[in-house]
Scaffold this motif. Structure first.
Motif, short mmCIF file in Angstrom:
data_model
loop_
_atom_site.label_atom_id
_atom_site.label_comp_id
_atom_site.label_asym_id
_atom_site.label_seq_id
_atom_site.Cartn_x
_atom_site.Cartn_y
_atom_site.Cartn_z
N UNK A 101 -46.97 -14.42 -82.37
CA UNK A 101 -46.75 -15.80 -82.82
C UNK A 101 -45.37 -16.27 -82.37
N UNK A 102 -45.31 -17.52 -81.94
CA UNK A 102 -44.05 -18.20 -81.65
C UNK A 102 -43.98 -19.41 -82.55
N UNK A 103 -42.84 -19.60 -83.20
CA UNK A 103 -42.70 -20.72 -84.12
C UNK A 103 -41.70 -21.75 -83.64
N UNK A 104 -41.64 -22.86 -84.35
CA UNK A 104 -40.66 -23.91 -84.10
C UNK A 104 -39.81 -24.07 -85.36
N UNK A 105 -38.53 -23.90 -85.23
CA UNK A 105 -37.64 -24.09 -86.38
C UNK A 105 -36.54 -25.07 -85.97
N UNK A 106 -35.92 -25.73 -86.94
CA UNK A 106 -34.85 -26.68 -86.61
C UNK A 106 -33.76 -26.01 -85.77
N UNK A 107 -33.27 -26.69 -84.72
CA UNK A 107 -32.33 -26.07 -83.78
C UNK A 107 -30.90 -26.02 -84.30
N UNK B 231 -62.32 -16.67 -82.55
CA UNK B 231 -63.21 -17.36 -81.62
C UNK B 231 -62.61 -17.51 -80.23
N UNK B 232 -61.31 -17.86 -80.16
CA UNK B 232 -60.69 -18.17 -78.88
C UNK B 232 -59.96 -16.99 -78.25
N UNK B 233 -59.57 -16.00 -79.06
CA UNK B 233 -58.87 -14.82 -78.59
C UNK B 233 -57.62 -15.17 -77.75
N UNK B 234 -56.71 -15.93 -78.32
CA UNK B 234 -55.51 -16.31 -77.57
C UNK B 234 -54.57 -15.12 -77.36
N UNK B 235 -53.77 -15.20 -76.32
CA UNK B 235 -52.74 -14.19 -76.07
C UNK B 235 -51.52 -14.43 -76.94
N UNK B 236 -51.30 -15.66 -77.33
CA UNK B 236 -50.16 -16.02 -78.19
C UNK B 236 -50.56 -17.26 -78.98
N UNK B 237 -50.11 -17.33 -80.21
CA UNK B 237 -50.32 -18.52 -81.05
C UNK B 237 -48.97 -19.21 -81.24
N UNK B 238 -48.92 -20.48 -80.92
CA UNK B 238 -47.72 -21.28 -81.10
C UNK B 238 -47.88 -22.14 -82.35
N UNK B 239 -47.03 -21.90 -83.33
CA UNK B 239 -47.01 -22.74 -84.52
C UNK B 239 -46.06 -23.90 -84.21
N UNK B 240 -46.63 -24.99 -83.70
CA UNK B 240 -45.85 -26.12 -83.21
C UNK B 240 -45.57 -27.10 -84.34
N UNK B 241 -45.11 -26.57 -85.45
CA UNK B 241 -44.85 -27.35 -86.65
C UNK B 241 -43.71 -26.67 -87.40
N UNK B 242 -42.64 -27.41 -87.65
CA UNK B 242 -41.49 -26.81 -88.33
C UNK B 242 -41.82 -26.40 -89.75
N UNK B 243 -42.54 -27.23 -90.49
CA UNK B 243 -42.89 -26.89 -91.86
C UNK B 243 -43.73 -25.62 -91.91
N UNK C 84 -43.96 -23.29 -89.67
CA UNK C 84 -43.18 -22.15 -89.19
C UNK C 84 -42.27 -21.60 -90.28
N UNK C 85 -41.63 -22.49 -91.03
CA UNK C 85 -40.66 -22.03 -92.02
C UNK C 85 -41.31 -21.31 -93.20
N UNK C 86 -42.59 -21.60 -93.47
CA UNK C 86 -43.23 -20.97 -94.63
C UNK C 86 -44.28 -19.93 -94.27
#
Length: 275
Positions: free
Chosen positions: A96-102, A67-79, A81-83
């Motif tokens: 896709x860009x994810x968030x993982x523990x630093x 629907x939105x046709x994004x250029x990038x999807x940010x998974x702003x959730x560590x859980x 992202x990890x799975x």
């Protein structure tokens, strides 16, 4: 480098990813459109079964990407992202860009070679976190606390509610009172929600502890992806912020998200069943 307006779809289980959205607003060109989808019907993700979450995340994002046709999807959730990053990248052509523990960052910063990770219980128990340590911090001792209450406290803090110090101190004690906890000199935030408690963490923790919030580095990675993408070939629609269930305090949430540029919060029609 592409300077045409880009579109980002940020996704989280709740409103914690809005801390990363705040960093995106500071990092990306002002004409960037940032949509936000919170699967609050199943919040918190850290308490859910992995297979159920993966299927649900794919179904929700399938509809929104179309629907939105994004250029990038940010998974702003560590859980999430990890799975789910690998299945998502296999399913969709969108970056896709994810968030993982630093963990890698903490290993670079720590002088004592003992650092903490403050995460959800789901992130804390998954093998992914220990794999990060083995890959990037094998010479360090990593002390992990999977906190059930902090994500809820962070959502309340974002809405402007007062949080008692005692509730935060109780969670921090699991890190600093653990064996070797007195040697912790660095703590990485392993949940995007915790951004909204960062001031309290710094104030209530032992002196000279470095607190690492990955929101800005993640935003910078999104910027790099946008800069390398092909020029957009679509009409831009207005930004959207959607939830999968009504929030407990709609008025307070509307006020809070207005500060981040969202005029209103919508409830997603036909959201995947939470059952």
């Amino acid at each position: 480098m592409n300077h045409s307006a880009g579109r980002v779809l940020a996704f989280d289980s709740g409103i914690g990813g809005l801390g990363v959205v705040r960093a995106l607003r500071d990092t990306l060109p002002s004409d960037t459109h940032i949509d936000y989808l919170a699967d609050n019907a199943l919040f918190p993700y850290g308490e859910q079964d992995d297979a159920r979450l993966i299927a649900r995340i794919i179904a929700l994002l399938d509809a929104q990407i179309a629907r939105l046709q994004p250029d990038v999807v940010l998974i702003a959730c560590n859980t999430a992202s990890t799975i789910a990053l690998d299945p998502l990248r296999a399913r969709f052509g969108t970056p896709f860009v994810g968030c993982v523990p630093p963990v890698r960052w903490a290993a670079r910063v720590s002088r004592s070679r003992v650092f903490g990770v403050l995460a959800t219980r789901g992130t804390a128990r998954r093998p992914y976190l220990r794999a990060l340590q083995e890959a990037y911090a094998s010479d360090c001792e990593m002390i992990v606390h999977g906190a059930r209450a902090l994500a809820d406290l962070a959502e309340r803090a974002f809405l402007g509610q007062r949080i008692e110090d005692a509730a935060i101190l109780d969670e921090l004690a699991h890190l600093f009172s653990a064996p070797s906890g007195e040697r912790i000199d660095t703590v990485g935030l392993g949940c995007t929600h915790y951004t909204f408690l960062a001031e309290a963490f710094a104030r209530l923790s032992p002196p000279d502890v470095a607190w690492l919030d990955p929101a800005l580095p993640v935003a910078q990675q999104v910027r790099r992806v946008l800069e390398d993408r092909p020029p957009a070939k679509r009409a831009m629609r207005a930004e959207e912020m959607c939830l999968t269930a009504p929030p407990p305090d709609r008025e307070a949430l509307d006020r809070a998200v207005n500060r981040l540029g969202y005029e209103r919060v919508a409830i997603l029609d036909g959201a995947v069943s939470a059952s």
